[in-house]
Design a protein around this motif. Structure first.
Motif, short mmCIF file in Angstrom:
data_model
loop_
_atom_site.label_atom_id
_atom_site.label_comp_id
_atom_site.label_asym_id
_atom_site.label_seq_id
_atom_site.Cartn_x
_atom_site.Cartn_y
_atom_site.Cartn_z
N CYS A 19 3.92 7.04 12.21
CA CYS A 19 5.11 7.13 11.08
C CYS A 19 6.25 6.26 11.16
O CYS A 19 7.05 6.58 12.45
N PRO A 20 6.46 5.06 10.73
CA PRO A 20 7.90 4.26 11.01
C PRO A 20 9.11 5.02 10.66
O PRO A 20 10.03 4.40 11.26
N CYS A 38 9.57 10.12 3.79
CA CYS A 38 8.34 9.61 3.71
C CYS A 38 8.26 8.40 2.65
O CYS A 38 9.04 8.88 1.35
N CYS A 41 5.07 4.39 3.77
CA CYS A 41 5.11 3.05 4.47
C CYS A 41 5.65 1.62 3.99
O CYS A 41 5.47 0.89 4.42
N HIS A 44 7.46 -1.26 5.58
CA HIS A 44 7.09 -1.40 6.79
C HIS A 44 5.41 -1.89 6.73
O HIS A 44 5.38 -2.80 7.46
N PRO A 48 -0.22 3.50 3.84
CA PRO A 48 0.22 4.44 4.77
C PRO A 48 -0.54 4.59 5.79
O PRO A 48 -1.89 4.63 5.95
N GLN A 49 0.08 4.22 6.95
CA GLN A 49 -0.57 4.33 8.22
C GLN A 49 -1.10 5.57 8.66
O GLN A 49 -2.36 5.67 9.23
N TYR A 76 13.51 3.52 1.47
CA TYR A 76 13.25 3.06 2.74
C TYR A 76 14.71 2.24 3.24
O TYR A 76 15.07 2.29 3.99
#
Length: 85
Positions: A19-20, A38, A41, A44, A48-49, A76
């Motif tokens: 999770c970035p 959240c 992602c 990024h 979603p990773q 973000y």
């Protein structure tokens, strides 16, 4: 739309480091996702990773936090500003 982790989570520890936004944390029984961090992602990655790496597919969209892509991008940008980036 923020994501959530269901009680099907096996606590395998693979999602948290992916999770970035540092939105994933170990809750009382299994991993959880902070919906205020959240962004799925957005900003990024294209996908979603945590969803990509989860071996039991227990990370659906959180129906209590319905957000469009523009809202996720704003989140973000806010998170990046808070980090000083």
């Amino acid at each position: 739309m923020a994501l959530m982790i269901t009680d099907e989570c096996i606590n395998c520890d693979v999602c948290e480091p992916e999770c970035p936004n540092d939105a994933i944390y170990l809750g009382e029984a299994y991993y959880e996702i902070d919906p205020h961090k959240c962004t799925e992602c957005v900003g990024h990655f294209d996908e979603p990773q945590c969803v990509q790496i989860c071996p039991v597919a227990c990370i659906p969209v959180n129906p209590e936090f319905v957000e469009n892509r523009e809202t996720l991008m704003q989140k973000y940008l806010r998170l990046q500003a808070e980090k000083g980036l």
